[in-house]
Design an enzyme around this catalytic site. Structure first.
Site, PDB file in Angstrom:
ATOM      1  N   ASP A 291     -40.801  24.164   8.620  1.00  0.00           N
ATOM      2  CA  ASP A 291     -41.105  24.666  10.179  1.00  0.00           C
ATOM      3  C   ASP A 291     -41.953  25.746  10.447  1.00  0.00           C
ATOM      4  OD1 ASP A 291     -39.801  22.089  10.549  1.00  0.00           O
ATOM      5  OD2 ASP A 291     -38.058  22.735  11.665  1.00  0.00           O
ATOM      6  N   MET A 292     -42.652  26.017  11.435  1.00  0.00           N
ATOM      7  CA  MET A 292     -43.166  27.120  11.862  1.00  0.00           C
ATOM      8  C   MET A 292     -42.411  27.972  12.911  1.00  0.00           C
ATOM      9  SD  MET A 292     -45.278  29.229  10.714  1.00  0.00           S
ATOM     10  CE  MET A 292     -46.713  28.563   9.665  1.00  0.00           C
TER      11      MET A 292
ATOM     12  N   ARG B  35     -47.865  19.326   9.334  1.00  0.00           N
ATOM     13  CA  ARG B  35     -47.333  18.615  10.580  1.00  0.00           C
ATOM     14  C   ARG B  35     -48.208  19.686  11.565  1.00  0.00           C
ATOM     15  NH1 ARG B  35     -41.800  20.420  11.935  1.00  0.00           N
ATOM     16  NH2 ARG B  35     -41.108  18.637  10.838  1.00  0.00           N
TER      17      ARG B  35
ATOM     18  N   LYS C  85     -48.016  21.488  19.124  1.00  0.00           N
ATOM     19  CA  LYS C  85     -48.694  22.514  19.922  1.00  0.00           C
ATOM     20  C   LYS C  85     -48.102  23.843  19.815  1.00  0.00           C
ATOM     21  CE  LYS C  85     -49.647  19.426  23.930  1.00  0.00           C
ATOM     22  NZ  LYS C  85     -49.204  19.046  25.329  1.00  0.00           N
TER      23      LYS C  85
HETATM   24  C1  LIG Z   1     -41.496  16.408  15.158  1.00  0.00           C
HETATM   25  C2  LIG Z   1     -41.800  17.757  15.777  1.00  0.00           C
HETATM   26  C3  LIG Z   1     -41.780  18.784  15.108  1.00  0.00           C
HETATM   27  C4  LIG Z   1     -41.860  19.943  15.703  1.00  0.00           C
HETATM   28  N1  LIG Z   1     -41.903  21.200  14.796  1.00  0.00           N
HETATM   29  C5  LIG Z   1     -42.211  22.481  15.566  1.00  0.00           C
HETATM   30  C6  LIG Z   1     -42.416  23.470  14.791  1.00  0.00           C
HETATM   31  O1  LIG Z   1     -42.057  23.705  13.512  1.00  0.00           O
HETATM   32  N2  LIG Z   1     -42.975  24.678  15.266  1.00  0.00           N
HETATM   33  C7  LIG Z   1     -42.969  24.630  16.751  1.00  0.00           C
HETATM   34  O2  LIG Z   1     -43.476  25.746  17.320  1.00  0.00           O
HETATM   35  N3  LIG Z   1     -42.835  23.420  17.300  1.00  0.00           N
HETATM   36  C8  LIG Z   1     -42.877  22.226  16.809  1.00  0.00           C
HETATM   37  N4  LIG Z   1     -42.629  21.126  17.587  1.00  0.00           N
HETATM   38  C9  LIG Z   1     -42.754  21.275  19.188  1.00  0.00           C
HETATM   39  C10 LIG Z   1     -44.017  21.378  19.608  1.00  0.00           C
HETATM   40  O3  LIG Z   1     -44.714  22.485  19.344  1.00  0.00           O
HETATM   41  C11 LIG Z   1     -44.115  21.275  21.164  1.00  0.00           C
HETATM   42  O4  LIG Z   1     -43.730  22.278  21.849  1.00  0.00           O
HETATM   43  C12 LIG Z   1     -43.426  20.014  21.773  1.00  0.00           C
HETATM   44  O5  LIG Z   1     -43.504  18.886  21.121  1.00  0.00           O
HETATM   45  C13 LIG Z   1     -43.935  19.641  23.166  1.00  0.00           C
HETATM   46  O6  LIG Z   1     -45.424  19.401  23.027  1.00  0.00           O
HETATM   47  P1  LIG Z   1     -46.034  18.075  23.377  1.00  0.00           P
HETATM   48  O7  LIG Z   1     -47.195  17.940  22.319  1.00  0.00           O
HETATM   49  O8  LIG Z   1     -44.785  17.023  23.035  1.00  0.00           O
HETATM   50  O9  LIG Z   1     -46.731  18.079  24.698  1.00  0.00           O
HETATM   51  P2  LIG Z   1     -46.141  18.185  26.033  1.00  0.00           P
HETATM   52  O10 LIG Z   1     -47.027  18.279  27.121  1.00  0.00           O
HETATM   53  O11 LIG Z   1     -45.274  19.485  26.137  1.00  0.00           O
HETATM   54  O12 LIG Z   1     -45.102  16.898  26.224  1.00  0.00           O
HETATM   55  C14 LIG Z   1     -45.839  15.827  26.779  1.00  0.00           C
HETATM   56  C15 LIG Z   1     -44.724  14.986  27.574  1.00  0.00           C
HETATM   57  O13 LIG Z   1     -43.513  14.701  26.531  1.00  0.00           O
HETATM   58  C16 LIG Z   1     -42.621  14.909  27.298  1.00  0.00           C
HETATM   59  N5  LIG Z   1     -41.636  15.847  26.812  1.00  0.00           N
HETATM   60  C17 LIG Z   1     -42.019  16.793  26.032  1.00  0.00           C
HETATM   61  N6  LIG Z   1     -40.870  17.530  25.699  1.00  0.00           N
HETATM   62  C18 LIG Z   1     -39.944  17.044  26.111  1.00  0.00           C
HETATM   63  C19 LIG Z   1     -38.489  17.159  26.229  1.00  0.00           C
HETATM   64  N7  LIG Z   1     -38.093  18.440  25.479  1.00  0.00           N
HETATM   65  N8  LIG Z   1     -37.648  16.567  26.825  1.00  0.00           N
HETATM   66  C20 LIG Z   1     -38.181  15.380  27.662  1.00  0.00           C
HETATM   67  N9  LIG Z   1     -39.470  15.040  27.688  1.00  0.00           N
HETATM   68  C21 LIG Z   1     -40.290  15.893  26.808  1.00  0.00           C
HETATM   69  C22 LIG Z   1     -42.757  14.844  28.774  1.00  0.00           C
HETATM   70  O14 LIG Z   1     -42.873  13.760  29.225  1.00  0.00           O
HETATM   71  C23 LIG Z   1     -44.067  15.716  28.543  1.00  0.00           C
HETATM   72  O15 LIG Z   1     -44.988  15.410  29.850  1.00  0.00           O
HETATM   73  C24 LIG Z   1     -42.318  20.184  17.115  1.00  0.00           C
HETATM   74  C25 LIG Z   1     -42.441  18.917  17.887  1.00  0.00           C
HETATM   75  C26 LIG Z   1     -42.277  17.669  17.256  1.00  0.00           C
HETATM   76  C27 LIG Z   1     -42.569  16.478  17.962  1.00  0.00           C
END
Ligand SMILES: Cc1cc2nc3c(=O)[nH]c(=O)nc-3n(C[C@H](O)[C@H](O)[C@H](O)COP(=O)(O)OP(=O)(O)OC[C@H]3O[C@@H](n4cnc5c(N)ncnc54)[C@H](O)[C@@H]3O)c2cc1C
Length: 301
Positions: free
Chosen positions: A125-126, A175, A178
């Protein structure tokens, strides 16, 4: 609206732990490895893959880091024993990155070696930007010896496209997400659409250079754009998968699965759930709003 959301998010960090715990249940498989295994088996029965994560980060001493390394190895043994369609995600600071880089490297190397033995895979993970350089350094060192390891790229960081251009030269399993940590505008994009655009720019670069990508997002816009890019570049199915977090947008998860694409769910478990939960709740002010409401109406029913 964002002012209200910010206030709610701040309030959540001040909430009593049991209340945060109650609302975090949907994001966490449970306290134990057995809880994690059960959740993965449920996902697998629907044709969905998983990545298991033992919760815990920013540990302070070597003993704690060794304890987490041993837990990671136990997870790999369980994946093997129960024939789970799952791999392992680990946090570098949990393995001691903030204590000593060589020590963290040795720990991660041992985990990746074990994963190789059972034909599994480890995703590093980052975390926040203070760890980016060292995480990439550890990844590169482990990758010299083992190919069953991958890294995470955060689209909100301005440096990321450049990192990808360099990492593509060795052929990397990514992976792409955002990014979830609070970073200063000097190094991180803040505008929602700018982050999306960078995400797509980076994804394209990863694909063009022939790398495997875990497209980790719940953003419908990015999923639609990824579908388009995959078609446009004619990317074969063994070169990508979609990834989501447990408890988030299960409607989209099922749609991707029904569309015939591989989807993997991040399944965290463990006693150290607090920091992870706070990050998830901050991300979703609508859940945070429920918490505030339930506190304010507590005892009035
Ligand atoms: C498998 C996976 C691994 C990840 N690993 C890392 C990592 O190693 N390092 C890192 O910095 N980040 C990590 N992330 C987190 C990522 O960086 C984002 O912060 C997170 O995925 C929210 O961004 P989004 O692209 O889903 O867009 P967003 O615009 O945040 O979300 C899109 C939509 O998804 C829904 N949603 C999003 N989050 C939630 C929530 N918590 N609860 C309910 N609904 C929600 C909402 O409906 C929102 O409108 C990971 C995410 C995933 C899916």
């Amino acid at each position: 609206m964002s002012i209200i959301n910010n206030a709610i998010v701040k309030a959540v960090t001040l909430m009593p732990k049991p209340i945060v715990g109650f609302f975090s249940k949907r994001y966490i498989a449970g306290d134990t490895l057995e809880d994690g295994i059960r959740t993965v088996q449920q996902l697998n029965s629907k044709g969905i893959y998983a990545t298991l994560d033992v919760l815990g980060e920013a540990i302070q001493n070597r003993q704690e880091a060794i304890h987490y390394k041993n837990q990671a190895i136990e997870v790999l043994e369980a994946i093997d024993k129960f024939k789970l369609k799952a791999n392992l995600s680990i946090k570098p600071t949990q393995m001691g990155l903030n204590i000593n880089l060589d020590f963290a490297y040795e720990q991660i190397r041992e985990i990746v070696a074990k994963a190789k033995e059972i034909q599994s895979f480890v995703r590093i993970d980052m975390e926040d930007s203070s760890t980016t350089d060292n995480t990439i350094e550890v990844y590169k060192r482990v990758f010299q010896e083992f190919k069953n390891v991958g890294i995470v790229i955060q689209a909100y960081l301005k440096r990321s496209l450049n990192d990808v251009i360099i990492l593509n030269k060795i052929g990397t399993n990514y992976r792409l997400c955002k990014g979830i940590y609070v970073e200063p505008p000097t190094i991180a994009l803040k505008d929602r659409q700018a982050i999306r655009d960078n995400f797509m720019r980076i994804l394209k670069q990863m694909f063009i250079d022939g790398n495997y990508v875990g497209i980790a997002t719940h953003d419908k816009y990015l999923i639609d754009e990824s579908y388009k890019l995959i078609k446009e570049l004619n990317i074969p199915k063994d070169k990508f998968e979609f990834q989501m977090l447990l408890g988030v947008r299960e409607d989209l998860r099922d749609k991707i699965n029904n569309d015939g694409y591989k989807i993997r769910i991040y399944v965290p478990f463990g006693k150290d759930w607090y920091a992870y939960s706070i990050r998830r709740l901050k991300e979703n002010p609508s859940i945070a709003r429920h918490i505030v409401k339930s506190i304010l109406t507590f005892g009035k029913a």
